[in-house]
Design a protein around this motif. Structure first.
Motif, PDB file in Angstrom:
ATOM      1  N   VAL A  69       0.857  -1.190   0.000  1.00 13.77           N
ATOM      2  CA  VAL A  69       0.000   0.000   0.000  1.00 13.77           C
ATOM      3  C   VAL A  69       0.890   1.237   0.000  1.00 13.77           C
ATOM      4  CG1 VAL A  69      -1.854   1.249   1.159  1.00 13.77           C
ATOM      5  CG2 VAL A  69      -1.783  -1.258   1.266  1.00 13.77           C
ATOM      6  N   ASP A  70       0.670   2.126  -0.961  1.00 16.50           N
ATOM      7  CA  ASP A  70       1.460   3.343  -1.097  1.00 16.50           C
ATOM      8  C   ASP A  70       0.647   4.533  -0.577  1.00 16.50           C
ATOM      9  OD1 ASP A  70       2.957   5.535  -1.840  1.00 16.50           O
ATOM     10  OD2 ASP A  70       3.420   4.775  -3.849  1.00 16.50           O
ATOM     11  N   PHE A  71       1.095   5.109   0.541  1.00 14.32           N
ATOM     12  CA  PHE A  71       0.369   6.230   1.142  1.00 14.32           C
ATOM     13  C   PHE A  71       0.697   7.553   0.452  1.00 14.32           C
ATOM     14  CE2 PHE A  71      -0.954   3.278   4.224  1.00 14.32           C
ATOM     15  CZ  PHE A  71      -1.966   3.845   4.970  1.00 14.32           C
ATOM     16  N   ALA A  72       1.752   7.575  -0.357  1.00 15.38           N
ATOM     17  CA  ALA A  72       2.082   8.790  -1.094  1.00 15.38           C
ATOM     18  C   ALA A  72       1.275   8.893  -2.382  1.00 15.38           C
ATOM     19  CB  ALA A  72       3.569   8.818  -1.404  1.00 15.38           C
ATOM     20  N   GLN A  73       0.906   7.747  -2.929  1.00 16.50           N
ATOM     21  CA  GLN A  73       0.100   7.707  -4.150  1.00 16.50           C
ATOM     22  C   GLN A  73      -1.374   7.645  -3.740  1.00 16.50           C
ATOM     23  OE1 GLN A  73       1.378   4.756  -6.993  1.00 16.50           O
ATOM     24  NE2 GLN A  73      -0.625   4.667  -7.980  1.00 16.50           N
ATOM     25  N   ARG A  74      -2.064   8.755  -3.895  1.00 12.49           N
ATOM     26  CA  ARG A  74      -3.421   8.846  -3.353  1.00 12.49           C
ATOM     27  C   ARG A  74      -4.449   9.080  -4.452  1.00 12.49           C
ATOM     28  NH1 ARG A  74      -2.532   9.147   2.166  1.00 12.49           N
ATOM     29  NH2 ARG A  74      -4.727   9.481   2.620  1.00 12.49           N
ATOM     30  N   GLU A  75      -5.637   8.574  -4.217  1.00 18.93           N
ATOM     31  CA  GLU A  75      -6.770   8.760  -5.121  1.00 18.93           C
ATOM     32  C   GLU A  75      -7.987   9.154  -4.293  1.00 18.93           C
ATOM     33  OE1 GLU A  75      -6.724   8.545  -8.384  1.00 18.93           O
ATOM     34  OE2 GLU A  75      -4.748   7.624  -8.727  1.00 18.93           O
ATOM     35  N   THR A  76      -8.927   9.829  -4.901  1.00 23.21           N
ATOM     36  CA  THR A  76     -10.167  10.197  -4.217  1.00 23.21           C
ATOM     37  C   THR A  76     -11.211   9.126  -4.475  1.00 23.21           C
ATOM     38  OG1 THR A  76      -9.713  12.558  -4.390  1.00 23.21           O
ATOM     39  CG2 THR A  76     -12.002  11.913  -4.001  1.00 23.21           C
ATOM     40  N   VAL A  77     -11.771   8.582  -3.401  1.00 23.88           N
ATOM     41  CA  VAL A  77     -12.813   7.560  -3.515  1.00 23.88           C
ATOM     42  C   VAL A  77     -13.995   7.940  -2.628  1.00 23.88           C
ATOM     43  CG1 VAL A  77     -11.116   5.740  -3.977  1.00 23.88           C
ATOM     44  CG2 VAL A  77     -11.919   6.117  -1.641  1.00 23.88           C
TER      45      VAL A  77
ATOM     46  N   GLY B  38       0.563  -3.342  -4.917  1.00 19.51           N
ATOM     47  CA  GLY B  38       1.135  -4.678  -5.056  1.00 19.51           C
ATOM     48  C   GLY B  38       0.489  -5.628  -4.078  1.00 19.51           C
ATOM     49  N   ASP B  39       1.031  -6.828  -3.983  1.00 15.90           N
ATOM     50  CA  ASP B  39       0.479  -7.809  -3.049  1.00 15.90           C
ATOM     51  C   ASP B  39       0.578  -7.264  -1.620  1.00 15.90           C
ATOM     52  OD1 ASP B  39       0.106  -9.447  -5.202  1.00 15.90           O
ATOM     53  OD2 ASP B  39       1.740 -10.834  -4.715  1.00 15.90           O
ATOM     54  N   VAL B  40      -0.535  -7.326  -0.892  1.00 14.24           N
ATOM     55  CA  VAL B  40      -0.522  -6.832   0.488  1.00 14.24           C
ATOM     56  C   VAL B  40      -0.035  -7.934   1.413  1.00 14.24           C
ATOM     57  CG1 VAL B  40      -2.309  -5.079   0.167  1.00 14.24           C
ATOM     58  CG2 VAL B  40      -2.992  -7.406   0.735  1.00 14.24           C
TER      59      VAL B  40
END
Length: 342
Positions: free
Chosen positions: A80-88, A103-105
């Motif tokens: 999980v990438d906390f720098a790469q963000r999307e609005t959901v 990627g695989d968690v």
């Protein structure tokens, strides 16, 4: 435990102002490094003491070491990438900028186990520890890898099971999975949501609980509740299958809600943590109000299976309000307890 009507909280309690900004979710820490570690432990001790002084029977950590009940767990996972963000859209209710699954968690090391060990050393009382449930976890992320809510939920269920087994070994008596998403995505809950929850608790010998509420007392949730009409029957969609599940305890919202109390009949036989404290108001309930909610629930829940609780977490509330509400919960439970014991 053998206590009749044992009291508990749904999870979070307000943090002291020296640790984080009060009455705020996702509040940044005011300390760093070793001072933050010590500060979290001090806050945990203080939270425990306040629960004990209020007469709470099944205690928790008040989530003092967590900024948020979901994201703090996810922060410790790989994939999980906390720098790469999307609005959901969170639970079809409000928009939020969230991290991306890239990627695989996986879980490289325990997340809350040391905190649980610390709490266990502080008290001989039964302790309950809350983890986010698989469905609520996937609803707070943008999935750029699996591209399947169900597949990601199964992966999280395996990770949660690893954590839960180590929490049990650390001395936790009840492990609770928070699943407010169960009150929204009914088809998914019945198709695979409950199954992934059961995967998360697979092999546990301690008691297990699922907390399903209508959310913290924040604006997005209170506005949503206004759209639900005169009766909130969401539980009706999921209770029949939950009643047949392996989960031991169901925690839900009752006080000042429009949930028809007779819906509790659908989970007859399960232990029920009845929310008798409204977390969406600063008004402190009277013990009589708490007792009245519990009496109504006792029409549909056997007395030896009823646990008075809060509707949800109380992190957004002022500390003195939360403490007052805990005292009211204990006093109200004591009224009904004395009635039942004659």
């Amino acid at each position: 435990m053998n206590t009749l009507l044992p009291t508990s909280t749904a999870g979070s309690l307000p943090k002291p102002s020296w640790l984080a900004q009060p009455e705020t979710l996702w509040s940044p820490w005011k300390l760093q490094g070793d001072e933050l570690v010590e500060g979290k432990q001090d806050a945990l001790r203080l939270s425990l003491q306040e629960q004990q002084q209020a007469g709470i029977d099944i205690v928790g950590d008040g989530e003092q070491s967590r900024q948020h009940f979901v994201t703090t767990f996810i922060e410790h996972l790989s994939g999980v990438d906390f720098a790469q963000r999307e609005t959901v859209r969170i639970r079809n209710r409000y928009d939020a900028s969230v991290p991306t699954v890239v990627g695989d968690v996986s879980r490289q090391k325990p997340v809350f186990v040391e905190d649980a060990k610390f709490l266990r050393k502080q008290t001989t009382q039964p302790i309950k520890w809350a983890l986010p449930g698989p469905m609520t976890m996937i609803d707070t992320l943008y999935d750029g890898h699996y591209k399947s809510r169900e597949k990601l939920a199964w992966e999280f269920a395996k990770i949660l099971n690893q954590e839960a087994k180590e929490l049990e070994a650390a001395g936790v008596d009840i492990i609770q999975f928070d699943e407010p998403a169960f009150n929204v995505f009914f088809d998914e809950v019945n198709d695979w949501g409950i199954a992934t929850l059961e995967r998360a608790l697979e092999g546990l010998k301690c008691e297990t609980a699922v907390h399903i509420c209508y959310g913290y007392g924040i604006k997005a949730n209170t506005e949503w509740k206004k759209t639900l009409g005169s009766e909130w029957r969401q539980y009706e969609e999921i209770f029949p299958k939950l009643q047949k599940s392996n989960i031991d305890i169901i925690s839900l919202e009752c006080h000042n809600s429009r949930v028809p109390m007779e819906l509790l009949e659908l989970i007859r036989g399960k232990k029920v943590m009845v929310g008798a404290i409204d977390v969406a108001t600063n008004t402190i309930e009277t013990p009589k109000e708490v007792a009245n909610t519990l009496r109504k629930a006792l029409q549909f829940v056997d007395a030896d299976k009823l646990c008075p609780c809060t509707n949800c977490g109380m992190a957004p509330l002022p500390r003195h309000v939360a403490l007052g509400k805990l005292k009211a919960l204990s006093a109200g439970a004591d009224i009904v307890r004395r009635e039942l014991l004659g």
